[in-house]
Structure formats: C-alpha cells, structure tokens
Design an enzyme around this catalytic site. Structure first.
Site, PDB file in Angstrom:
ATOM      1  N   HIS A  22      -0.970   1.142  -6.067  1.00  0.00           N
ATOM      2  CA  HIS A  22      -0.899   1.290  -4.615  1.00  0.00           C
ATOM      3  C   HIS A  22      -0.248   0.056  -3.989  1.00  0.00           C
ATOM      4  O   HIS A  22       0.685   0.164  -3.192  1.00  0.00           O
ATOM      5  CB  HIS A  22      -2.311   1.501  -4.044  1.00  0.00           C
ATOM      6  N   GLU A  23      -0.760  -1.111  -4.360  1.00  0.00           N
ATOM      7  CA  GLU A  23      -0.250  -2.348  -3.759  1.00  0.00           C
ATOM      8  C   GLU A  23       1.156  -2.679  -4.255  1.00  0.00           C
ATOM      9  O   GLU A  23       2.014  -3.095  -3.478  1.00  0.00           O
ATOM     10  CB  GLU A  23      -1.211  -3.506  -4.053  1.00  0.00           C
ATOM     11  N   HIS A  26       3.829  -0.744  -2.354  1.00  0.00           N
ATOM     12  CA  HIS A  26       4.195  -1.329  -1.057  1.00  0.00           C
ATOM     13  C   HIS A  26       5.265  -2.411  -1.237  1.00  0.00           C
ATOM     14  O   HIS A  26       6.269  -2.439  -0.527  1.00  0.00           O
ATOM     15  CB  HIS A  26       2.968  -1.963  -0.399  1.00  0.00           C
TER      16      HIS A  26
END
Length: 221
Positions: A22-23, A26
């Site tokens: 997820h991170e 980004h």
C-alpha cells in the site's frame, strides 16, 4: 490462547504485505508523476521495516485482535503505517496527479485481495495437501485485511486517501476548504471508531466487496 497465537500467525503475513505494498504504491506513483521525495527517503521499497510504525502497525492492531478474540467478537481491526512522504507541489500537475497518488494505495490493496483469493483457490484445488488449510485460512485473512484497508482508506476524510481524492476532484475553492479538515482528520476518525459509527458506515461496504470477490473467483469456503 492457542487460537490467539494461531490467528496472529495467520494474519501476520497478509498484514505485512498489505501495509508494505500500500505504502510503496503511493511512492511509486508519486515518482511516476514527478515527485522523488519517497524515493529519496527509501520508501519505494518492499522491505516492510521501512513502512512499519511500531504503534500503528503492530501494537494497536495486535491489541484490538487479541481483545476481539478474548471477547469472542468480531471487532474492527484498525491500524496504520508510516505515511509515505509526498511533496504534491513536485508533481507535474499537483491537483490532478494527487488523485492517482492517493488511489494507488487502495488499488494495491484490491490487487492483493485478488491475490489472496487466488491463494484460496489454490488451497481448494488441492484439499488433501498439508498446506491446503493454512493457505485457505491465510487467504481469507488476506482478503479481510486488504478489503478493510481499501474501504477505510477510501473514506472521504483528509488525510486518508479518499480525502485526497476528494480534494483532487472538487473545484479549487471547495477543495481548499475541504483540505482544512486534515489537521483534525485523525481525531475525527478515532471518534468515529470509538463511537461505533465507523463500523456502521464501513461494514456494509466491506461485506459487499468481499462478496463480489467471492463471486468473481467462485470461492465457497
């Protein structure tokens, strides 16, 4: 106690993958649109150590998980990772590109939910295998945690991803006013969680998304 240890073992890998990808997503998308902040900070990485927040990623979710098991209930698993640094002013078109940077995290969680559904499918295809049951249980946990993270992060509340998507889509004047909520966003989120309102809003969406994945992959477990 054995069920708690077993549950932690089953959830550990899906949770680590969920927060890491997820991170990293980004950061990767921010780099694609011109901002190298995350890359220079070493956050475009699949190394979970770079993304784990000791309190938000380990202590809080673990406490909530154990508490829900002891109370024999299905609590709302909540946690967070270290946010990936993004300088939106460095994006080629900041307001437009903010949408794609923000959406990358939930999109990564959706793809991971699909991956874990495929893992369940694999376990069901070889039911006599020693690894079938652990694969199925881990797959169920993987779908659960990734769908929760995706739906939670799409909540239109800055600084959540959904809040940034809303800022990107709103007209400039409204977007500026809406963005002013960000300093209070975490307090609002915790208030919704403690009051139970967060679960009332999100559980129907979480349940619907899981049902769609089950139908898409033909899972019957």
């Amino acid at each position: 106690m054995d069920s708690i240890i077993q549950g932690i073992t089953i959830y550990a890998l899906p949770v680590i993958f969920a927060i890491t990808l997820h991170e990293a997503a980004h950061g990767y998308v921010a780099k694609h649109f011109g901002d190298l902040t995350a890359e220079m900070a070493g956050r475009i990485s699949l190394n979970p150590v770079r993304h784990i927040d000791p309190v938000g990623t380990i202590l809080v979710p673990l406490t909530m998980f154990v508490t829900s098991k002891l109370m024999m209930g299905g609590g709302f698993l909540f946690g967070w990772a270290k946010p990936v640094p993004v300088n939106f002013n460095q994006l080629r078109r900041p307001k437009r590109d903010m949408l794609w940077v923000a959406a990358a995290g939930p999109a990564a969680n959706l793809l991971m939910a699909f991956f874990w559904a495929a893992v369940i499918k694999l376990g069901l295809a070889f039911p006599e295998s020693t690894y079938a049951k652990p694969l199925i249980l881990m797959g169920i946990a993987g779908i659960e945690i990734n769908v929760i993270l995706m739906v939670l992060n799409l909540l239109p509340l800055p600084p959540l991803d959904g809040g940034r998507i809303a800022v990107s889509l709103l007209p400039n004047k409204l977007a500026w006013k809406f963005a002013q909520i960000e300093p209070y966003g975490f307090i609002i989120l915790l208030t919704l969680l403690i009051s139970g309102a967060l679960g009332v809003v999100l559980w129907p969406l979480i349940k619907f998304t899981k049902q769609m994945i089950v139908m898409l992959f033909g899972l019957y477990v």
